[in-house]
Enzyme design. Structure first.
Site, PDB file in Angstrom:
ATOM      1  N   ASN A 168       0.838  -1.215   0.000  1.00 41.28           N
ATOM      2  CA  ASN A 168       0.000   0.000   0.000  1.00 41.28           C
ATOM      3  C   ASN A 168       0.869   1.259   0.000  1.00 41.28           C
ATOM      4  OD1 ASN A 168       0.961   0.068   2.596  1.00 41.28           O
ATOM      5  ND2 ASN A 168      -1.020   0.336   3.589  1.00 41.28           N
ATOM      6  N   GLY A 226       6.638   1.488   1.991  1.00 35.55           N
ATOM      7  CA  GLY A 226       7.338   0.976   0.801  1.00 35.55           C
ATOM      8  C   GLY A 226       7.457   2.058  -0.265  1.00 35.55           C
ATOM      9  N   ASP A 281      -3.892  -2.533   0.312  1.00 37.45           N
ATOM     10  CA  ASP A 281      -3.640  -2.669   1.745  1.00 37.45           C
ATOM     11  C   ASP A 281      -4.119  -4.059   2.169  1.00 37.45           C
ATOM     12  OD1 ASP A 281      -3.662  -2.627   4.485  1.00 37.45           O
ATOM     13  OD2 ASP A 281      -4.644  -0.670   4.666  1.00 37.45           O
ATOM     14  N   VAL A 282      -3.203  -4.927   2.577  1.00 38.12           N
ATOM     15  CA  VAL A 282      -3.586  -6.324   2.875  1.00 38.12           C
ATOM     16  C   VAL A 282      -4.432  -6.454   4.138  1.00 38.12           C
ATOM     17  CG1 VAL A 282      -1.706  -7.431   1.623  1.00 38.12           C
ATOM     18  CG2 VAL A 282      -1.370  -6.839   4.017  1.00 38.12           C
ATOM     19  N   LYS A 286      -3.139  -3.509  12.661  1.00 37.22           N
ATOM     20  CA  LYS A 286      -4.055  -4.129  11.692  1.00 37.22           C
ATOM     21  C   LYS A 286      -3.326  -5.059  10.732  1.00 37.22           C
ATOM     22  CE  LYS A 286      -7.595  -1.723   9.971  1.00 37.22           C
ATOM     23  NZ  LYS A 286      -8.306  -0.551   9.377  1.00 37.22           N
ATOM     24  N   ASN A 342      -5.962 -12.246   6.595  1.00 28.36           N
ATOM     25  CA  ASN A 342      -6.317 -12.242   5.163  1.00 28.36           C
ATOM     26  C   ASN A 342      -5.326 -13.053   4.340  1.00 28.36           C
ATOM     27  OD1 ASN A 342      -8.581 -10.648   5.511  1.00 28.36           O
ATOM     28  ND2 ASN A 342      -7.470  -8.719   5.175  1.00 28.36           N
ATOM     29  N   GLY A 355      -5.851 -16.683   4.945  1.00 23.54           N
ATOM     30  CA  GLY A 355      -7.079 -17.141   4.284  1.00 23.54           C
ATOM     31  C   GLY A 355      -6.818 -17.401   2.804  1.00 23.54           C
ATOM     32  N   LYS A 378      -4.814 -20.551   2.399  1.00 27.38           N
ATOM     33  CA  LYS A 378      -5.685 -21.733   2.560  1.00 27.38           C
ATOM     34  C   LYS A 378      -6.475 -21.986   1.275  1.00 27.38           C
ATOM     35  CE  LYS A 378      -9.716 -22.852   5.352  1.00 27.38           C
ATOM     36  NZ  LYS A 378     -10.754 -21.827   5.213  1.00 27.38           N
ATOM     37  N   TYR A 395       3.687  -3.102  17.598  1.00 24.28           N
ATOM     38  CA  TYR A 395       4.421  -3.961  16.664  1.00 24.28           C
ATOM     39  C   TYR A 395       4.635  -5.346  17.280  1.00 24.28           C
ATOM     40  CZ  TYR A 395       8.190  -5.244  13.354  1.00 24.28           C
ATOM     41  OH  TYR A 395       8.966  -5.852  12.409  1.00 24.28           O
TER      42      TYR A 395
END
Ligand code: UDP
Length: 318
Positions: A34, A38, A58-59, A93, A101, A104, A107, A147
């Site tokens: 995002n 970075g 944004d993951v 987050k 996420n 998931g 998986k 963190y």
């Protein structure tokens, strides 16, 4: 069939080196970032490569990717103390929701998942060096807690997905790492000391400089991450350089090799700053046949060359 690798935080310092590594191995790389810490500059050289795809996302929000994915490396997170103080909620987050996420997705795609964890899970350690069996000494409500606790949660949910959903997971506990593509202003010791030394400005040592760290060059780190990914080790593995030194000694080494006129000035020690840190790398050595190869002098020289190129570039722009 070409292996497809998703790297979250792929435009960051370590993430971008991982993009290079997997492109070099002939994989397809999806780099997701995002861009809060970075930089596109870190991956600009890859943007035209047909095996490389950059997705700005944004993951911590749901991740939708069509097609197969073989490996997911979850590196998205602010990682410098000043960054996670600036973005405390995003840090919590991305370590929690972002990891959920990404797991998931692993998986759903039957992908192997690798979590970038951190030596910060050991907090201000009461054991030195730190083996993976040490549970840590973390202040959950201090400024670094955002963190440390997010990464501790990330490890817990990764192990839960491994145990409950039987997905292949790896956890790398990354100790202090440095090298090209760190931001000059990212606030960490090596970029700060190098940019101060190159400008002949005062070197800011926090506290009395007796606190220790052990610095690993980025090429060694990504080699360790790759070996871990290719192994079948599900429990956490420390990757770092056990060459421990005080911050005052680091400052003096940097003044010497940059032939700087900088003087050392002492500033307040940040809250909960760990007093010692050194990885016990017995596990990485025996399970992954890994150990760091690059000396501090070599690694610092490569980083200095990079910072000097950046300074030249910004001078030309002016
Ligand atoms: N540090 C310092 N001067 C600086 C930046 C950092 O003395 O300008 C110290 C900091 O207090 C810590 C060590 O260097 O003891 C490493 O800090 P860094 O932010 O690089 O990473 P940390 O290991 O604390 O996550």
């Amino acid at each position: 069939m070409k292996k497809i690798v998703l790297i979250t935080g792929g435009a960051g310092f370590i993430g971008s080196h991982l993009c290079d590594l997997f492109i070099g191995k002939g994989c397809g790389v999806i780099c997701m970032d995002n861009l809060i810490t970075g930089k596109v500059d870190n991956i600009r050289h890859l943007l035209k490569n047909r095996n490389f795809k950059f997705v700005k996302h944004d993951v911590s929000e749901k991740i939708g990717i069509t097609g197969k994915i073989d490996y997911i490396l979850h590196f998205a997170s602010p990682a410098s103390p000043i960054d996670y103080l600036k973005y405390p909620i995003q840090t919590l987050k991305v370590g929690s929701l972002g990891t959920h996420n990404a797991l998931g997705l692993a998986k759903a795609k039957k992908a192997v998942f690798l979590l970038a964890s951190t030596s910060e899970v050991y907090g201000d350690p009461l054991v030195n060096p730190q083996p993976e069996t040490y549970w840590g000494n973390v202040n959950p409500i201090g400024p670094r807690g955002v963190y440390d606790e997010a990464k501790r949660f990330a490890e817990a949910i990764t192990m839960a997905y491994h145990r409950y959903h039987k997905i292949g997971t790896r956890i790398v506990r990354i100790f202090n790492t440095y090298g090209e593509r760190m931001r000059e202003n990212d606030g960490r010791a090596i970029p700060n000391f190098l940019s101060q030394a190159l400008a002949n400005k005062p070197i800011t040592v926090y506290g009395d400089g007796s606190q220790t760290r052990s610095f690993c060059y980025v090429s060694d780190l990504v080699d360790g991450v790759y070996r871990l990914l290719m192994s079948d080790v599900n429990n956490p593995v420390n990757i770092g350089n056990p060459n421990e030194m005080s911050l005052l000694k680091l400052a003096k080494i940097i003044i010497k090799i940059t032939r700087s006129k900088s003087k050392i000035v002492y500033k307040a020690l940040p809250v909960d700053d760990p007093k010692v840190r050194r990885p016990d790398i017995t596990k990485a050595k025996s399970l992954l046949d890994w150990k760091p190869k690059v000396s501090l002098e070599e690694g610092l020289q490569a980083t200095i060359d990079y910072f000097q190129r950046l300074i030249l570039k910004s001078d030309r722009k002016r």
